[in-house]
Design a protein around this motif. Structure first.
Motif, PDB file in Angstrom:
ATOM      1  N   GLY A   1       0.860  -1.185   0.000  1.00  0.00           N
ATOM      2  CA  GLY A   1       0.000   0.000   0.000  1.00  0.00           C
ATOM      3  C   GLY A   1       0.894   1.232   0.000  1.00  0.00           C
ATOM      4  O   GLY A   1       2.115   1.130  -0.205  1.00  0.00           O
TER       5      GLY A   1
ATOM      6  N   ALA B   1       2.145   3.056   2.396  1.00  0.00           N
ATOM      7  CA  ALA B   1       3.255   3.044   3.348  1.00  0.00           C
ATOM      8  C   ALA B   1       4.352   2.088   2.878  1.00  0.00           C
ATOM      9  O   ALA B   1       5.531   2.451   2.824  1.00  0.00           O
TER      10      ALA B   1
ATOM     11  N   GLU C   1       3.006  -8.718  -0.580  1.00  0.00           N
ATOM     12  CA  GLU C   1       1.643  -8.177  -0.602  1.00  0.00           C
ATOM     13  C   GLU C   1       0.653  -9.348  -0.666  1.00  0.00           C
ATOM     14  O   GLU C   1       0.765 -10.211  -1.537  1.00  0.00           O
TER      15      GLU C   1
ATOM     16  N   ASP D   1      -2.554  -9.240  -1.376  1.00  0.00           N
ATOM     17  CA  ASP D   1      -3.598  -9.088  -2.393  1.00  0.00           C
ATOM     18  C   ASP D   1      -3.013  -9.221  -3.815  1.00  0.00           C
ATOM     19  O   ASP D   1      -1.788  -9.297  -3.976  1.00  0.00           O
TER      20      ASP D   1
ATOM     21  N   GLY E   1      -1.601  -0.811  -3.708  1.00  0.00           N
ATOM     22  CA  GLY E   1      -2.309   0.420  -3.323  1.00  0.00           C
ATOM     23  C   GLY E   1      -3.109   0.296  -2.034  1.00  0.00           C
ATOM     24  O   GLY E   1      -3.542   1.296  -1.481  1.00  0.00           O
TER      25      GLY E   1
ATOM     26  N   PRO F   1       1.014 -13.468   1.249  1.00  0.00           N
ATOM     27  CA  PRO F   1       0.856 -12.898   2.592  1.00  0.00           C
ATOM     28  C   PRO F   1       1.952 -13.357   3.542  1.00  0.00           C
ATOM     29  O   PRO F   1       2.413 -14.496   3.460  1.00  0.00           O
ATOM     30  N   VAL F   2       2.370 -12.452   4.401  1.00  0.00           N
ATOM     31  CA  VAL F   2       3.299 -12.842   5.461  1.00  0.00           C
ATOM     32  C   VAL F   2       2.475 -13.542   6.533  1.00  0.00           C
ATOM     33  O   VAL F   2       1.479 -13.002   7.027  1.00  0.00           O
TER      34      VAL F   2
ATOM     35  N   PRO G   1      -2.245  -4.883   9.418  1.00  0.00           N
ATOM     36  CA  PRO G   1      -2.876  -4.457  10.670  1.00  0.00           C
ATOM     37  C   PRO G   1      -2.057  -4.915  11.884  1.00  0.00           C
ATOM     38  O   PRO G   1      -1.633  -6.077  11.949  1.00  0.00           O
TER      39      PRO G   1
ATOM     40  N   ARG H   1     -22.349   8.076   1.932  1.00  0.00           N
ATOM     41  CA  ARG H   1     -21.714   9.080   1.080  1.00  0.00           C
ATOM     42  C   ARG H   1     -21.799   8.598  -0.358  1.00  0.00           C
ATOM     43  O   ARG H   1     -21.799   7.385  -0.607  1.00  0.00           O
TER      44      ARG H   1
ATOM     45  N   ALA I   1     -11.222  -0.791   6.833  1.00  0.00           N
ATOM     46  CA  ALA I   1     -10.976   0.518   6.222  1.00  0.00           C
ATOM     47  C   ALA I   1     -10.690   1.568   7.294  1.00  0.00           C
ATOM     48  O   ALA I   1      -9.905   2.489   7.072  1.00  0.00           O
TER      49      ALA I   1
ATOM     50  N   GLY J   1       2.055   3.283   8.857  1.00  0.00           N
ATOM     51  CA  GLY J   1       0.829   3.447   8.073  1.00  0.00           C
ATOM     52  C   GLY J   1      -0.423   3.590   8.911  1.00  0.00           C
ATOM     53  O   GLY J   1      -0.408   4.084  10.029  1.00  0.00           O
TER      54      GLY J   1
ATOM     55  N   SER K   1       0.518   8.182   6.461  1.00  0.00           N
ATOM     56  CA  SER K   1       0.909   6.772   6.338  1.00  0.00           C
ATOM     57  C   SER K   1       2.285   6.698   5.681  1.00  0.00           C
ATOM     58  O   SER K   1       3.180   5.971   6.117  1.00  0.00           O
TER      59      SER K   1
ATOM     60  N   THR L   1     -14.423  12.066   6.701  1.00  0.00           N
ATOM     61  CA  THR L   1     -13.674  11.587   5.553  1.00  0.00           C
ATOM     62  C   THR L   1     -14.159  10.199   5.174  1.00  0.00           C
ATOM     63  O   THR L   1     -14.493   9.443   6.029  1.00  0.00           O
TER      64      THR L   1
HETATM   65  C1  LIG Z   1     -13.085   5.703   2.608  1.00  0.00           C
HETATM   66  C2  LIG Z   1     -11.676   6.199   2.697  1.00  0.00           C
HETATM   67  C3  LIG Z   1     -11.334   7.402   2.117  1.00  0.00           C
HETATM   68  C4  LIG Z   1     -10.022   7.882   2.194  1.00  0.00           C
HETATM   69  N1  LIG Z   1      -9.720   9.069   1.597  1.00  0.00           N
HETATM   70  C5  LIG Z   1      -8.442   9.513   1.601  1.00  0.00           C
HETATM   71  C6  LIG Z   1      -8.091  10.728   0.935  1.00  0.00           C
HETATM   72  O1  LIG Z   1      -8.947  11.428   0.389  1.00  0.00           O
HETATM   73  N2  LIG Z   1      -6.787  11.098   0.924  1.00  0.00           N
HETATM   74  C7  LIG Z   1      -5.820  10.351   1.542  1.00  0.00           C
HETATM   75  O2  LIG Z   1      -4.652  10.722   1.470  1.00  0.00           O
HETATM   76  N3  LIG Z   1      -6.115   9.219   2.213  1.00  0.00           N
HETATM   77  C8  LIG Z   1      -7.404   8.775   2.257  1.00  0.00           C
HETATM   78  N4  LIG Z   1      -7.723   7.608   2.907  1.00  0.00           N
HETATM   79  C9  LIG Z   1      -6.684   6.917   3.692  1.00  0.00           C
HETATM   80  C10 LIG Z   1      -5.756   6.030   2.855  1.00  0.00           C
HETATM   81  O3  LIG Z   1      -6.514   5.053   2.170  1.00  0.00           O
HETATM   82  C11 LIG Z   1      -4.783   5.343   3.816  1.00  0.00           C
HETATM   83  O4  LIG Z   1      -4.102   6.304   4.572  1.00  0.00           O
HETATM   84  C12 LIG Z   1      -3.731   4.520   3.109  1.00  0.00           C
HETATM   85  O5  LIG Z   1      -4.249   3.624   2.179  1.00  0.00           O
HETATM   86  C13 LIG Z   1      -2.947   3.740   4.173  1.00  0.00           C
HETATM   87  O6  LIG Z   1      -1.841   3.152   3.574  1.00  0.00           O
HETATM   88  P1  LIG Z   1      -1.103   1.928   4.262  1.00  0.00           P
HETATM   89  O7  LIG Z   1      -0.054   1.509   3.337  1.00  0.00           O
HETATM   90  O8  LIG Z   1      -0.770   2.291   5.654  1.00  0.00           O
HETATM   91  O9  LIG Z   1      -2.220   0.785   4.436  1.00  0.00           O
HETATM   92  P2  LIG Z   1      -3.137   0.011   3.410  1.00  0.00           P
HETATM   93  O10 LIG Z   1      -3.612   0.901   2.330  1.00  0.00           O
HETATM   94  O11 LIG Z   1      -4.149  -0.660   4.275  1.00  0.00           O
HETATM   95  O12 LIG Z   1      -2.162  -1.083   2.784  1.00  0.00           O
HETATM   96  C14 LIG Z   1      -1.720  -2.183   3.531  1.00  0.00           C
HETATM   97  C15 LIG Z   1      -1.405  -3.320   2.578  1.00  0.00           C
HETATM   98  O13 LIG Z   1      -0.931  -4.425   3.345  1.00  0.00           O
HETATM   99  C16 LIG Z   1      -1.447  -5.605   2.785  1.00  0.00           C
HETATM  100  N5  LIG Z   1      -1.394  -6.692   3.798  1.00  0.00           N
HETATM  101  C17 LIG Z   1      -2.187  -6.856   4.878  1.00  0.00           C
HETATM  102  N6  LIG Z   1      -1.830  -7.958   5.547  1.00  0.00           N
HETATM  103  C18 LIG Z   1      -0.777  -8.494   4.888  1.00  0.00           C
HETATM  104  C19 LIG Z   1       0.040  -9.638   5.111  1.00  0.00           C
HETATM  105  N7  LIG Z   1      -0.146 -10.470   6.130  1.00  0.00           N
HETATM  106  N8  LIG Z   1       1.049  -9.877   4.230  1.00  0.00           N
HETATM  107  C20 LIG Z   1       1.262  -9.051   3.165  1.00  0.00           C
HETATM  108  N9  LIG Z   1       0.505  -7.973   2.916  1.00  0.00           N
HETATM  109  C21 LIG Z   1      -0.495  -7.688   3.770  1.00  0.00           C
HETATM  110  C22 LIG Z   1      -2.847  -5.216   2.364  1.00  0.00           C
HETATM  111  O14 LIG Z   1      -3.375  -6.125   1.399  1.00  0.00           O
HETATM  112  C23 LIG Z   1      -2.613  -3.820   1.811  1.00  0.00           C
HETATM  113  O15 LIG Z   1      -2.330  -3.830   0.434  1.00  0.00           O
HETATM  114  C24 LIG Z   1      -9.034   7.131   2.878  1.00  0.00           C
HETATM  115  C25 LIG Z   1      -9.388   5.908   3.473  1.00  0.00           C
HETATM  116  C26 LIG Z   1     -10.695   5.454   3.401  1.00  0.00           C
HETATM  117  C27 LIG Z   1     -11.069   4.159   4.064  1.00  0.00           C
END
Ligand SMILES: Cc1cc2nc3c(=O)[nH]c(=O)nc-3n(C[C@H](O)[C@H](O)[C@H](O)COP(=O)(O)OP(=O)(O)OC[C@H]3O[C@@H](n4cnc5c(N)ncnc54)[C@H](O)[C@@H]3O)c2cc1C
Length: 479
Positions: free
Chosen positions: A14, A16, A35, A37, A41, A236-237, A267, A324, A394, A424, A437, A479
């Protein structure tokens, strides 16, 4: 740095995870990203169905962290960003209220009687503020008064979280609403715009990649792979092995992989549960106690004329379940096809509840019905196609015990696996947008490379020093 021997494993592709990989490549270092999935993203992906592209909720790109802004423009070319006009409204009792709230528009829609009652109720809240401001209801009422709170915050917040607003901690309001108060909103509307140029422009316009946020992360993947980083999809890890006071390897279905450092955006709940050997029972109990709100989008393809000028509309009416509606054609013409647009109806759900488990065809019918009930789609036969996307976890839930539970997990990680860096949104169980993140990932990479003193990434999106680099509009409530 290029001569350093590091086996950095990154969990999640994603924002982060891919940002961490990108920052490492800039130091001449490769890493391995796992990853779970089949698409990159994470929550910021762009889903694609039959050539229609849509977000999991619209993703605006805005930040006051310059280093993050820089990374966005390293990954995509300037001409791949659109600068989009922002328009959003609240739909309540058959009327549209501008959002962010504009006092004159709100006054007109509320009518003189209701508006007077709102002002009186605001005055009352100033004189007799709620005693308990530790929860969302108390915090927001103290700043807006009970009546405005009921109209503009309560219904949506309860739809979003699925629990009474008194069970949501004020932290969430503080993170989303920050310094906004009724007095400030009125002052901003009435007084000349002193120093407000940048603030206004940030509220009224935002950057958006032509093909949606997923474009950013698809490109990031290509760029890091071109530098030799491995991005293993659908892998997946399943375990993080630790011994001698640090993590030493991770396992995936493909085998065991040594790790000098682990950057984890999975998570935090699950991270603790896959530790090998496992943490003590009380730590696992704290992990189990963290909750999430899940998310479901029903995307309906309609003729362009059935859309609306807003990017999104908040639906505060309690008579429908949707919270929304996005109009993806207003986000980018590149997401939709000639003469038509795609409306994203957003439902906040719990994994396994009645909506989550409904058949897609039934959900599409529900979406049509609710749009019709709201008066936003007269003729439901105009819907050409419908798609459903479900996104678990989410929203990290800010309930009464989340802080204590996250504290227990952090302490265990710091004492037993200090080379595991949770980053993240769900990685830290924190309501972080993409920018924060990404920033936690960027600072973690600096820590791995020996930042002295090391950054405390838990202060990102908390302490002013990390987000006061630029002026920024008051963050929004919803949001
Ligand atoms: C409805 C909604 C609207 C939003 N609007 C905005 C916005 O307008 N602007 C903005 O900047 N942000 C927005 N966000 C927030 C944004 O989506 C998050 O901040 C961002 O996606 C977080 O990134 P991340 O990499 O921390 O986590 P994630 O996006 O959750 O990515 C984590 C990744 O880890 C993977 N994963 C999980 N477990 C494992 C495992 N065991 N092994 C391998 N991979 C794994 C998942 O499949 C995922 O691809 C919004 C969020 C939501 C829910």
């Amino acid at each position: 740095m290029a001569d350093q021997q590091l086996d950095v494993v990154i969990i999640g592709a994603g924002p982060a995870g891919l940002t961490a990989a990108w920052q490492l490549t800039k130091q001449g270092l490769t890493s391995t990203v796992f990853e779970a999935d089949s698409v990159v993203g994470g929550i910021a992906r762009t889903a694609e169905r039959d050539g229609w592209r849509f977000d999991i909720g619209g993703h605006r790109f805005f930040t006051k962290v310059q280093a993050v802004e820089d990374v966005w423009h390293e990954i995509l070319q300037d001409d791949e960003f659109l600068l989009r006009p922002r328009m959003s409204r609240i739909y309540y009792k058959g009327k549209f209220f501008d959002y962010p709230l504009k006092p004159m528009n709100a006054l007109k829609n509320l009518g003189v009687v209701e508006a007077t009652l709102c002002v009186a109720s605001y005055g009352w809240a100033r004189v007799r503020p709620p005693k308990d401001q530790s929860n969302f209801e108390g915090w927001t009422t103290s700043r807006f008064g009970k009546r405005l709170y009921r109209i503009f915050f309560k219904t949506y917040t309860e739809k979003l979280w699925g629990v009474p607003a008194t069970s949501i901690q004020a932290d969430w309001a503080a993170q989303r609403i920050k310094n906004l108060s009724l007095m400030k909103a009125i002052t901003n509307a009435v007084l000349p715009k002193r120093n407000q140029k940048e603030i206004t422009s940030l509220i009224e316009e935002f950057q958006y990649p032509k093909y949606g946020p997923g474009m950013m992360w698809e490109r990031a993947r290509e760029l890091v792979e071109a530098k030799g980083t491995k991005v293993a999809m659908e892998e997946p890890v399943t375990a993080v092995h630790h011994e001698g006071g640090k993590a030493v390897a991770v396992s995936t279905p493909a085998g065991r992989h040594p790790a000098s450092h682990v950057i984890s955006s999975m998570p935090i709940t699950t991270l603790l549960k896959i530790m090998d050997p496992p943490p003590p029972a009380e730590v696992l109990a704290a992990a189990d106690a963290l909750g999430y709100r899940d998310f479901l989008t029903i995307a309906l393809v309609v003729p362009e004329a059935c859309g609306f000028p807003d990017n999104w509309i908040y639906v505060h009416s309690p008579d429908v379940r949707l919270g929304r509606i996005q109009n993806f054609g207003s986000w980018s013409p590149y997401l939709v096809k000639q003469g038509r647009t795609c409306l994203g109806l957003e439902y906040f759900v719990f994994e396994g509840d009645d909506l989550w488990t409904s058949a897609d065809a039934d959900l599409v019918e529900l979406g049509k019905k609710e749009l019709h009930t709201l008066g936003l789609l007269e003729d439901t036969t105009k819907v050409e196609a419908g798609y459903v996307v479900r996104m678990p976890k989410a929203y990290p839930m800010y309930d009464a015990s989340y802080k204590a539970n996250v504290g227990i997990l952090r302490t265990w990680l710091a004492e037993n696996t200090p080379n595991v860096f949770p980053v993240g949104r769900n990685g830290m169980h924190k309501y972080n947008n993409q920018d924060h993140s990404m920033y936690t990932a960027m600072l973690s990479v600096e820590n791995i490379l020996g930042a002295d003193p090391p950054h405390d990434i838990w202060t990102v999106n908390v302490e002013e020093k990390y987000h006061e680099e630029k002026d920024k509009p008051p963050v929004e409530a919803t949001t």
